[in-house]
Scaffold this motif. Structure first.
Motif, short mmCIF file in Angstrom:
data_model
loop_
_atom_site.label_atom_id
_atom_site.label_comp_id
_atom_site.label_asym_id
_atom_site.label_seq_id
_atom_site.Cartn_x
_atom_site.Cartn_y
_atom_site.Cartn_z
N THR A 176 18.49 22.90 44.96
CA THR A 176 18.07 22.34 43.67
C THR A 176 18.29 20.84 43.64
O THR A 176 19.42 20.38 43.86
CB THR A 176 18.89 23.00 42.52
N PRO A 177 17.26 20.06 43.37
CA PRO A 177 17.45 18.61 43.29
C PRO A 177 18.51 18.25 42.24
O PRO A 177 18.50 18.79 41.14
CB PRO A 177 16.07 18.09 42.87
N ARG A 178 19.41 17.38 42.60
CA ARG A 178 20.49 16.95 41.72
C ARG A 178 20.25 15.55 41.17
O ARG A 178 20.69 15.21 40.10
CB ARG A 178 21.83 16.99 42.46
N TYR B 88 17.58 12.06 40.57
CA TYR B 88 16.23 11.58 40.35
C TYR B 88 16.31 10.06 40.34
O TYR B 88 17.13 9.48 39.62
CB TYR B 88 15.71 12.10 39.01
N GLU C 182 11.57 9.82 43.32
CA GLU C 182 12.01 10.84 44.27
C GLU C 182 13.12 11.66 43.64
O GLU C 182 13.88 11.17 42.82
CB GLU C 182 12.55 10.20 45.55
N LYS C 183 13.22 12.90 44.08
CA LYS C 183 14.33 13.78 43.73
C LYS C 183 15.02 14.15 45.03
O LYS C 183 14.36 14.27 46.07
CB LYS C 183 13.85 15.05 43.04
N PHE C 184 16.33 14.34 44.97
CA PHE C 184 17.02 14.78 46.17
C PHE C 184 18.22 15.64 45.81
O PHE C 184 18.74 15.60 44.70
CB PHE C 184 17.40 13.61 47.09
N THR C 185 18.63 16.44 46.78
CA THR C 185 19.74 17.39 46.57
C THR C 185 21.08 16.72 46.85
O THR C 185 21.14 15.62 47.39
CB THR C 185 19.59 18.61 47.50
#
Length: 174
Positions: free
Chosen positions: A162-164, A166, A143-146
């Protein structure tokens, strides 16, 4: 409720990801010294062991001598010169790694006061995926998250979209 207990979105997201894939009956070897997130894992019933502050680029003894079923490295691989060697020395079959992603609008982090608090690697997702593949791991979830911040400016605005971070869950290829 979560905001009172876990004010940091990253901690909340990481805990939920961990709980999705393992149970508290697992024994975790958390790379790095005891920290706020390892304490959150303990508060949520996980049995957590931490490394003791040794130079992990040179000494992976604790990874070989301890007994654990899960290996975690939350926001630590970017500080290491040689994460490949760490991954080769993990003796559990499950691992969780999270990294801050390389952002085009933000330079690599380098503390001006602490010579150890620096990012030697600013990963893109594919680079961590490749590192895991090369060291014998198969990613089962990612998963990626902001990470929004309450500041004004171009970079704070970009952090909303923008995802920060991972995060991955992988198992050893047999």
């Amino acid at each position: 409720m979560y905001e009172k207990v876990y004010p940091n979105k990253r901690f909340k997201h990481t805990l939920e990801f961990l709980q999705k894939h393992i149970t508290p009956s697992e024994t975790i070897m958390d790379l790095g010294v005891s920290n706020p997130f390892s304490k959150i894992m303990v508060e949520n019933g996980f049995n957590v062991k931490n490394t003791t502050g040794e130079d992990l680029d040179k000494d992976q003894t604790s990874l070989q001598n301890e007994s654990y079923t899960v290996f975690t490295a939350f926001e630590i691989f970017e500080h290491l010169l040689n994460p490949y060697t760490i991954l080769e020395n993990v003796k559990s079959d499950k691992l969780f790694i999270s990294i801050p992603l390389r952002l085009w609008f933000s330079p690599a982090y380098r503390s001006k006061t602490d010579m150890w608090d620096r990012h030697y690697h600013e990963f893109e997702d594919w680079q961590l995926d490749w590192l895991l593949e090369k060291t014998g791991w198969k990613i089962l979830a990612r998963e990626k998250f902001t990470h929004p911040v309450k500041k004004i400016g171009f970079r704070p605005l970009m952090r909303y979209f923008t995802p920060r971070y991972y995060i991955v869950y992988a198992e050893k290829v047999k």
